[in-house]
Design a protein around this motif. Sequence first.
Motif, PDB file in Angstrom:
ATOM      1  N   ASP A 259      41.972  38.063  41.671  1.00 32.14           N
ATOM      2  CA  ASP A 259      43.205  38.917  42.327  1.00 32.14           C
ATOM      3  C   ASP A 259      43.979  37.850  43.008  1.00 32.14           C
ATOM      4  O   ASP A 259      43.438  37.828  44.276  1.00 32.14           O
ATOM      5  CB  ASP A 259      42.461  39.973  42.798  1.00 32.14           C
TER       6      ASP A 259
ATOM      7  N   GLU B 287      46.924  38.796  44.063  1.00 32.84           N
ATOM      8  CA  GLU B 287      47.843  39.488  44.954  1.00 32.84           C
ATOM      9  C   GLU B 287      47.232  39.673  46.461  1.00 32.84           C
ATOM     10  O   GLU B 287      47.926  39.735  47.514  1.00 32.84           O
ATOM     11  CB  GLU B 287      47.856  40.944  44.477  1.00 32.84           C
ATOM     12  N   ARG B 288      45.861  39.451  46.399  1.00 35.65           N
ATOM     13  CA  ARG B 288      45.197  39.407  47.839  1.00 35.65           C
ATOM     14  C   ARG B 288      45.587  38.376  48.630  1.00 35.65           C
ATOM     15  O   ARG B 288      45.567  38.312  49.946  1.00 35.65           O
ATOM     16  CB  ARG B 288      43.827  39.631  47.539  1.00 35.65           C
TER      17      ARG B 288
END
Length: 199
Positions: free
Chosen positions: A96, A98-99
């Motif tokens: 991920d 986006e983190r």
Amino acid sequence: MPRIPAMAPADAGPLVKVAYKYAAHKFDEVPEPFTVLAHHRKLFVASARHEMAVQKASTVLPAHVREIAIYRVAWTIGCSWCVDFGTMLQRLEGLDVERLEHIADYADSPAYSDDERAAIAYADAMTATPTEVTDEQVEDLERRFGRDGVIELSYQIGLENMRARMYSALGITEQGFSTDSCRVPWADGDATVMKGPGS
């Protein structure tokens, strides 16, 4: 533009040309650090061999723990190339990305697991000058990842410190690996060519 210009394929020897071709096939463009390091052929070869060996040997830690610790080092030191390339590597691992927007607030962000927070804190402690690692921190990491996991994490954090500081010193900046296009390292100013994945 780096402080030492990239070596274009036309100026490179046969071995470097082969390495460029391999890197371009793997990443859609030759990483600019390769093209700068190519001015010192022996270190270029040593670095390439080392990077491949480290990648092959680093199998103990979960990828999400290893990569977030490496990313934190790059972010802390301020190596925009490393942040750019590291984002791409995490995306290719299926992690991920986006983190990563919340890396500054990792301690309180729900985007990070307890294991990831421990690895990030260790990356911070190792990257500090002087280092701020504690016995308790290493003991906690050993409980989480095992003795070999602590060694792997320490090695990866130390290696990224070397990369990030070297690339920053040489003026190597983001290349576009984390986006849909990538800057060709030996292109000049207005002649810069942007490539998309698979082009």
